[in-house]
Each structure stands twice: as C-alpha cells, then as structure tokens.
Design a protein around this motif. Structure first.
Motif, PDB file in Angstrom:
ATOM      1  N   SER A 112      46.087  34.519  53.828  1.00 38.50           N
ATOM      2  CA  SER A 112      45.363  35.519  54.614  1.00 38.50           C
ATOM      3  C   SER A 112      44.561  34.902  55.756  1.00 38.50           C
ATOM      4  O   SER A 112      43.971  35.625  56.564  1.00 38.50           O
ATOM      5  CB  SER A 112      44.411  36.310  53.708  1.00 38.50           C
ATOM      6  N   HIS A 119      39.587  34.837  60.472  1.00 37.73           N
ATOM      7  CA  HIS A 119      39.283  35.718  59.341  1.00 37.73           C
ATOM      8  C   HIS A 119      40.176  35.392  58.160  1.00 37.73           C
ATOM      9  O   HIS A 119      41.167  34.676  58.292  1.00 37.73           O
ATOM     10  CB  HIS A 119      39.465  37.196  59.739  1.00 37.73           C
ATOM     11  N   ARG A 121      40.868  36.912  53.720  1.00 34.03           N
ATOM     12  CA  ARG A 121      40.463  37.771  52.608  1.00 34.03           C
ATOM     13  C   ARG A 121      40.119  36.882  51.423  1.00 34.03           C
ATOM     14  O   ARG A 121      40.769  35.851  51.202  1.00 34.03           O
ATOM     15  CB  ARG A 121      41.552  38.784  52.262  1.00 34.03           C
ATOM     16  N   TYR A 130      37.022  41.255  53.067  1.00 30.42           N
ATOM     17  CA  TYR A 130      37.362  40.725  54.387  1.00 30.42           C
ATOM     18  C   TYR A 130      36.184  39.913  54.910  1.00 30.42           C
ATOM     19  O   TYR A 130      35.043  40.375  54.892  1.00 30.42           O
ATOM     20  CB  TYR A 130      37.654  41.878  55.344  1.00 30.42           C
ATOM     21  N   SER A 146      35.137  43.680  61.850  1.00 28.91           N
ATOM     22  CA  SER A 146      34.550  44.034  60.552  1.00 28.91           C
ATOM     23  C   SER A 146      34.376  45.540  60.397  1.00 28.91           C
ATOM     24  O   SER A 146      34.608  46.093  59.316  1.00 28.91           O
ATOM     25  CB  SER A 146      33.196  43.343  60.391  1.00 28.91           C
ATOM     26  N   GLU A 149      37.570  47.102  59.451  1.00 30.59           N
ATOM     27  CA  GLU A 149      37.866  46.865  58.040  1.00 30.59           C
ATOM     28  C   GLU A 149      36.996  47.715  57.131  1.00 30.59           C
ATOM     29  O   GLU A 149      37.437  48.180  56.085  1.00 30.59           O
ATOM     30  CB  GLU A 149      37.656  45.378  57.715  1.00 30.59           C
ATOM     31  N   PRO A 157      32.655  44.292  54.294  1.00 31.44           N
ATOM     32  CA  PRO A 157      33.114  43.080  54.977  1.00 31.44           C
ATOM     33  C   PRO A 157      31.930  42.181  55.324  1.00 31.44           C
ATOM     34  O   PRO A 157      30.778  42.633  55.360  1.00 31.44           O
ATOM     35  CB  PRO A 157      33.771  43.621  56.256  1.00 31.44           C
TER      36      PRO A 157
END
Length: 205
Positions: A112, A119, A121, A130, A146, A149, A157
């Motif tokens: 990820s 970024h 996960r 996230y 963010s 997300e 996030p």
C-alpha cells in the motif's frame, strides 16, 4: 518524458553518480539556481552527459535529468519507487511514520506504500487506517488526501508532518497544523526524522 535506452551497467553507474552528488549537495534544500547549475555540470560531464548524448539529443538528455532521476529522488529517499537502490542515505520508511502516529501495534501493509502524496495503509487487528506524510509545504495536499479518505473510513486518517536534520517547524505553525487537521476530522502529528545509510544501496562490481 524521454525514455533513454541505456545499457544496464551504464544506467546504474550514472544514477549512482548523480544521486551521490545530490546527497552531497543536500538536493532537497538546494535552491533553483543551485539545481540549475548542477544540471549544467551533469550535462557537461563526459561520464554523464557525454555518455547520455550517445543515446539521445541534447534536449532529451536535459529533460531526462529533471523528469526521470531527479523527479524520483525525494521518493527514493522515502524508500518508495524503483530508484531506491541509488540513494546513499534514506529515511527508515513507512514503518517509522505509522508507529510514530499510531503506536507500535500498527503495521504497514507493504503493497500500500505509494507517493503523491506519500501514503500507506496500516492495520491493527481488524482496523485499517490511511496514513500520509510529508513536509509542511505539502500540508494542503496531505489534508486533501486525508479528507477524501475520511469520507468512507471507519478509523480517522492520519497525517504526519515530517522534518529532517537542519529543518524545523515553529510552535505557532505546529499548533495551526493540528487545528486545521482537527477541523477536517483527521489526526496530525509532527515527526522529526534522521537519515540512515541505505540498506538497499546498489553495489556495482
């Protein structure tokens, strides 16, 4: 973007040489005039620009410097992308970011980890989060990523605003960053990082 069809050993040697010089110059702190001067030196260097001009036009060589190795340089220092083996020194990677924000029980999902902005996960049991990070000048990109997300996330996030040796963010800015993030429904911390010798550095025989 020009894709130069270089012999593999020549490509490795040129990238290692360019990144070694960029490390010595502290490229990310170098102003535009300094970068322009270094591009010219690389172009004029018989072992770099001279070699590359055997495979491409002068214009394509100049564009290649900016749009290929040096466009990837900062990502490589983060341990992201195909150019990681060429930097002399780099940051510890996404694990340091995630554990700084979330705690030691959270683990990065390796596949990820990506850029634009940086970024990944992270997981802790059944929870997934996230996390994005970057320097304070990229805060607007981090906030935007963010917030997008946060619309669908079950866990808030997180943003990590990073500094490195020789760089600081004053207390007033720090407080404003946290207030902005809180207003947007995301978490934010500041993390100072130091570089380490790159464990993935390519060694030419």
């Amino acid at each position: 973007m020009p894709q130069l069809n270089l012999p593999e050993d020549l490509r490795h040697r040129i990238l290692l040489s360019m990144y070694r010089t960029a490390d010595e110059l502290d490229w990310e702190f170098l102003g535009n005039p300094g970068k322009t001067a270094q591009y010219r030196r690389w172009f004029d260097d018989p072992g770099i620009g001279g070699e590359l001009r055997n495979f491409a036009s002068d214009k394509d060589v100049r564009v290649w410097f900016k749009d290929v190795p040096m466009k990837e340089y900062a990502r490589a220092q983060e341990g992201i992308g195909n150019f990681v083996p060429y930097v002399q020194r780099r940051f510890r990677g996404a694990d340091e970011i995630v554990q700084g924000l979330c705690g030691s029980s959270w683990k990065v999902i390796p596949e990820s980890v990506e850029g634009k902005p940086n970024h990944c996960r992270a997981v802790d049991g059944d929870s997934t989060r996230y996390v994005c990070w970057g320097r304070s000048g990229r805060l607007s990109d981090l906030i935007w990523a963010s917030v997008n997300e946060a619309l669908d996330a079950s866990v808030r996030p997180g943003i990590v605003v990073t500094t490195r040796d020789g760089e600081t963010v004053n207390q007033r800015e720090r407080e404003r960053h946290v207030r902005l993030a809180e207003h947007c429904g995301v978490d934010l911390i500041h993390l100072h990082r130091s570089m380490i010798d790159n464990p993935d550095l390519l060694a030419l025989s």
